[in-house]
Scaffold this motif. Structure first.
Motif, PDB file in Angstrom:
ATOM      1  N   ALA A 148       0.832  -1.209   0.000  1.00 48.93           N
ATOM      2  CA  ALA A 148       0.000   0.000   0.000  1.00 48.93           C
ATOM      3  C   ALA A 148       0.864   1.256   0.000  1.00 48.93           C
ATOM      4  O   ALA A 148       0.562   2.233  -0.696  1.00 48.93           O
ATOM      5  CB  ALA A 148      -0.923  -0.012   1.219  1.00 48.93           C
ATOM      6  N   PHE A 149       1.951   1.227   0.764  1.00 41.93           N
ATOM      7  CA  PHE A 149       2.852   2.380   0.814  1.00 41.93           C
ATOM      8  C   PHE A 149       3.499   2.628  -0.548  1.00 41.93           C
ATOM      9  O   PHE A 149       3.618   3.777  -0.996  1.00 41.93           O
ATOM     10  CB  PHE A 149       3.928   2.161   1.876  1.00 41.93           C
ATOM     11  CG  PHE A 149       4.912   3.280   1.987  1.00 41.93           C
ATOM     12  CD1 PHE A 149       4.598   4.435   2.692  1.00 41.93           C
ATOM     13  CD2 PHE A 149       6.162   3.198   1.382  1.00 41.93           C
ATOM     14  CE1 PHE A 149       5.498   5.474   2.793  1.00 41.93           C
ATOM     15  CE2 PHE A 149       7.069   4.230   1.483  1.00 41.93           C
ATOM     16  CZ  PHE A 149       6.740   5.373   2.189  1.00 41.93           C
ATOM     17  N   VAL A 162       2.296   1.836  -3.488  1.00 41.31           N
ATOM     18  CA  VAL A 162       1.275   2.380  -4.396  1.00 41.31           C
ATOM     19  C   VAL A 162       1.083   3.879  -4.149  1.00 41.31           C
ATOM     20  O   VAL A 162       1.046   4.682  -5.093  1.00 41.31           O
ATOM     21  CB  VAL A 162      -0.055   1.625  -4.220  1.00 41.31           C
ATOM     22  CG1 VAL A 162      -1.183   2.333  -4.974  1.00 41.31           C
ATOM     23  CG2 VAL A 162       0.076   0.198  -4.702  1.00 41.31           C
ATOM     24  N   LEU A 163       0.971   4.259  -2.879  1.00 41.52           N
ATOM     25  CA  LEU A 163       0.815   5.675  -2.544  1.00 41.52           C
ATOM     26  C   LEU A 163       2.040   6.480  -2.966  1.00 41.52           C
ATOM     27  O   LEU A 163       1.915   7.620  -3.423  1.00 41.52           O
ATOM     28  CB  LEU A 163       0.576   5.830  -1.045  1.00 41.52           C
ATOM     29  CG  LEU A 163      -0.787   5.368  -0.529  1.00 41.52           C
ATOM     30  CD1 LEU A 163      -0.825   5.390   0.992  1.00 41.52           C
ATOM     31  CD2 LEU A 163      -1.899   6.250  -1.090  1.00 41.52           C
ATOM     32  N   VAL A 173       1.764   7.102  -6.701  1.00 38.46           N
ATOM     33  CA  VAL A 173       0.710   8.084  -6.991  1.00 38.46           C
ATOM     34  C   VAL A 173       1.173   9.488  -6.626  1.00 38.46           C
ATOM     35  O   VAL A 173       0.988  10.439  -7.395  1.00 38.46           O
ATOM     36  CB  VAL A 173      -0.575   7.722  -6.220  1.00 38.46           C
ATOM     37  CG1 VAL A 173      -1.608   8.830  -6.357  1.00 38.46           C
ATOM     38  CG2 VAL A 173      -1.142   6.409  -6.734  1.00 38.46           C
ATOM     39  N   LYS A 174       1.793   9.632  -5.456  1.00 34.76           N
ATOM     40  CA  LYS A 174       2.258  10.949  -5.023  1.00 34.76           C
ATOM     41  C   LYS A 174       3.412  11.452  -5.887  1.00 34.76           C
ATOM     42  O   LYS A 174       3.558  12.649  -6.090  1.00 34.76           O
ATOM     43  CB  LYS A 174       2.683  10.901  -3.558  1.00 34.76           C
ATOM     44  CG  LYS A 174       1.513  10.833  -2.593  1.00 34.76           C
ATOM     45  CD  LYS A 174       0.654  12.086  -2.697  1.00 34.76           C
ATOM     46  CE  LYS A 174      -0.519  12.044  -1.766  1.00 34.76           C
ATOM     47  NZ  LYS A 174      -1.375  13.258  -1.876  1.00 34.76           N
ATOM     48  N   TYR A 199       6.422  16.004  -1.632  1.00 34.99           N
ATOM     49  CA  TYR A 199       6.471  14.544  -1.814  1.00 34.99           C
ATOM     50  C   TYR A 199       7.036  13.859  -0.575  1.00 34.99           C
ATOM     51  O   TYR A 199       6.477  12.871  -0.079  1.00 34.99           O
ATOM     52  CB  TYR A 199       7.326  14.225  -3.033  1.00 34.99           C
ATOM     53  CG  TYR A 199       7.438  12.754  -3.342  1.00 34.99           C
ATOM     54  CD1 TYR A 199       6.318  12.000  -3.677  1.00 34.99           C
ATOM     55  CD2 TYR A 199       8.683  12.117  -3.304  1.00 34.99           C
ATOM     56  CE1 TYR A 199       6.418  10.646  -3.969  1.00 34.99           C
ATOM     57  CE2 TYR A 199       8.789  10.764  -3.593  1.00 34.99           C
ATOM     58  CZ  TYR A 199       7.662  10.037  -3.923  1.00 34.99           C
ATOM     59  OH  TYR A 199       7.759   8.692  -4.203  1.00 34.99           O
ATOM     60  N   ASP A 245       4.551  13.977   2.342  1.00 34.17           N
ATOM     61  CA  ASP A 245       3.474  12.997   2.189  1.00 34.17           C
ATOM     62  C   ASP A 245       3.965  11.586   2.494  1.00 34.17           C
ATOM     63  O   ASP A 245       3.271  10.802   3.160  1.00 34.17           O
ATOM     64  CB  ASP A 245       2.906  13.052   0.769  1.00 34.17           C
ATOM     65  CG  ASP A 245       2.096  14.314   0.519  1.00 34.17           C
ATOM     66  OD1 ASP A 245       1.591  14.884   1.497  1.00 34.17           O
ATOM     67  OD2 ASP A 245       1.985  14.721  -0.646  1.00 34.17           O
ATOM     68  N   LEU A 246       5.167  11.237   2.010  1.00 34.71           N
ATOM     69  CA  LEU A 246       5.701   9.910   2.270  1.00 34.71           C
ATOM     70  C   LEU A 246       5.911   9.677   3.760  1.00 34.71           C
ATOM     71  O   LEU A 246       5.613   8.596   4.285  1.00 34.71           O
ATOM     72  CB  LEU A 246       7.024   9.715   1.525  1.00 34.71           C
ATOM     73  CG  LEU A 246       6.960   9.549   0.002  1.00 34.71           C
ATOM     74  CD1 LEU A 246       8.332   9.171  -0.534  1.00 34.71           C
ATOM     75  CD2 LEU A 246       5.942   8.495  -0.406  1.00 34.71           C
ATOM     76  N   TYR A 275       2.434   9.086   5.460  1.00 32.91           N
ATOM     77  CA  TYR A 275       1.893   7.745   5.236  1.00 32.91           C
ATOM     78  C   TYR A 275       2.749   6.695   5.942  1.00 32.91           C
ATOM     79  O   TYR A 275       2.222   5.705   6.470  1.00 32.91           O
ATOM     80  CB  TYR A 275       1.817   7.450   3.736  1.00 32.91           C
ATOM     81  CG  TYR A 275       0.787   8.272   3.011  1.00 32.91           C
ATOM     82  CD1 TYR A 275      -0.539   8.282   3.429  1.00 32.91           C
ATOM     83  CD2 TYR A 275       1.133   9.049   1.914  1.00 32.91           C
ATOM     84  CE1 TYR A 275      -1.491   9.044   2.772  1.00 32.91           C
ATOM     85  CE2 TYR A 275       0.183   9.808   1.252  1.00 32.91           C
ATOM     86  CZ  TYR A 275      -1.120   9.809   1.683  1.00 32.91           C
ATOM     87  OH  TYR A 275      -2.056  10.565   1.035  1.00 32.91           O
TER      88      TYR A 275
END
Length: 264
Positions: A68-69, A71-72, A75-76, A86, A89-90, A93
């Motif tokens: 999931a990480f 994939v995010l 996307v980011k 960026y 955001d990383l 998450y």
């Protein structure tokens, strides 16, 4: 007189590589250390919990969290306008997934991580972009001189920011990168830190109280022509503007002004 000579600013010619930045900056270093402690916490949990079923369940959750990480992250990487945004955001998450996995290990471990992240937030701040491009950091007096003196640039696009604003940090790369493309003898780019010069805010119609209270948000960009304000973003009463290089280019007509300059 160009912007660099007017301000006496010495621009950094050799910024640190991004990996070196991650290691040297306390904000990123503390987070990396916090993430690596998970392996020690997990190892301790494996020794305490002898159930194979528990180990397999934890392993499945870890694989799901990593996927999931990733994939995010992809996307980011496509959507994020700046490196600072960026990375922020990383980290967010990553902390969410780490906290969730810590709950599976032990509630006390999750509480320790929560306290640790709060301590990092209190003692370290995400660094802003240190590149200036063809822009320059100004004091209010320098800006006033540049806007009024003869022979100065016809246009000045100035970013009013604050280093204590996470939004300003996330967007701190926009103006320097725009200045590399659009700076010329007709238009110059400058940055004023309202955290250092709070008295400057009132002069340009910027409410710091609103910014701190969630109303008018920084950064604010103002375009001056021969010392007179001709445009700003976000506009007065519209504080929820989405800011990006494309939005700034369109709002301030940077492409048109560049073509006008090239045409002579």
């Amino acid at each position: 007189m160009d912007a660099a000579s007017a301000t006496g600013v010495i621009k950094k010619q050799h910024p640190l590589p991004w990996l070196d930045m991650l290691i040297r900056e306390p904000f990123y270093l503390f987070h990396l250390l916090a993430f690596f402690t998970y392996f020690a916490a997990r190892s301790s949990a494996v020794e305490i919990q002898s159930s194979n079923e528990h180990h397999l369940s934890l392993l499945r959750r870890e694989i799901q969290a990593v996927l999931a990480f990733l994939v995010l992250a992809v996307v980011k990487a496509v959507k994020s306008e700046t490196l600072e945004a960026y990375l922020a955001d990383l980290l967010f998450y990553g902390k969410v997934f780490l906290f969730a996995l810590a709950l599976l290990i032990d509630q006390n471990v999750a509480i320790y991580y929560l306290i640790g992240f709060l301590v990092i937030f209190a003692v370290a701040q995400q660094p802003a972009c240190d590149k200036l491009g063809d822009s320059c950091k100004l004091t209010p007096l320098q800006l006033e001189t540049l806007l009024t003196e003869a022979g100065a640039s016809r246009f000045w696009l100035v970013e009013f920011r604050s280093q204590i604003s996470s939004r300003c940090i996330r967007l701190s790369r926009l103006l320097p990168e725009l200045s590399v493309t659009y700076s010329n003898k007709n238009i110059s780019f400058g940055i004023i830190d309202l955290g250092h010069f709070p008295n400057c805010a009132e002069k340009f119609g910027i409410s710091l109280e609103g910014a701190l209270g969630g109303g008018q948000r920084l950064p604010i960009y103002i375009l001056f022509e021969h010392g007179v304000e001709v445009a700003r973003l976000p506009q007065r009463g519209h504080d929820s503007s989405i800011l990006s290089k494309k939005v700034l280019c369109r709002h301030f007509g940077l492409d048109y002004r560049l073509i006008e300059y090239i045409a002579g």
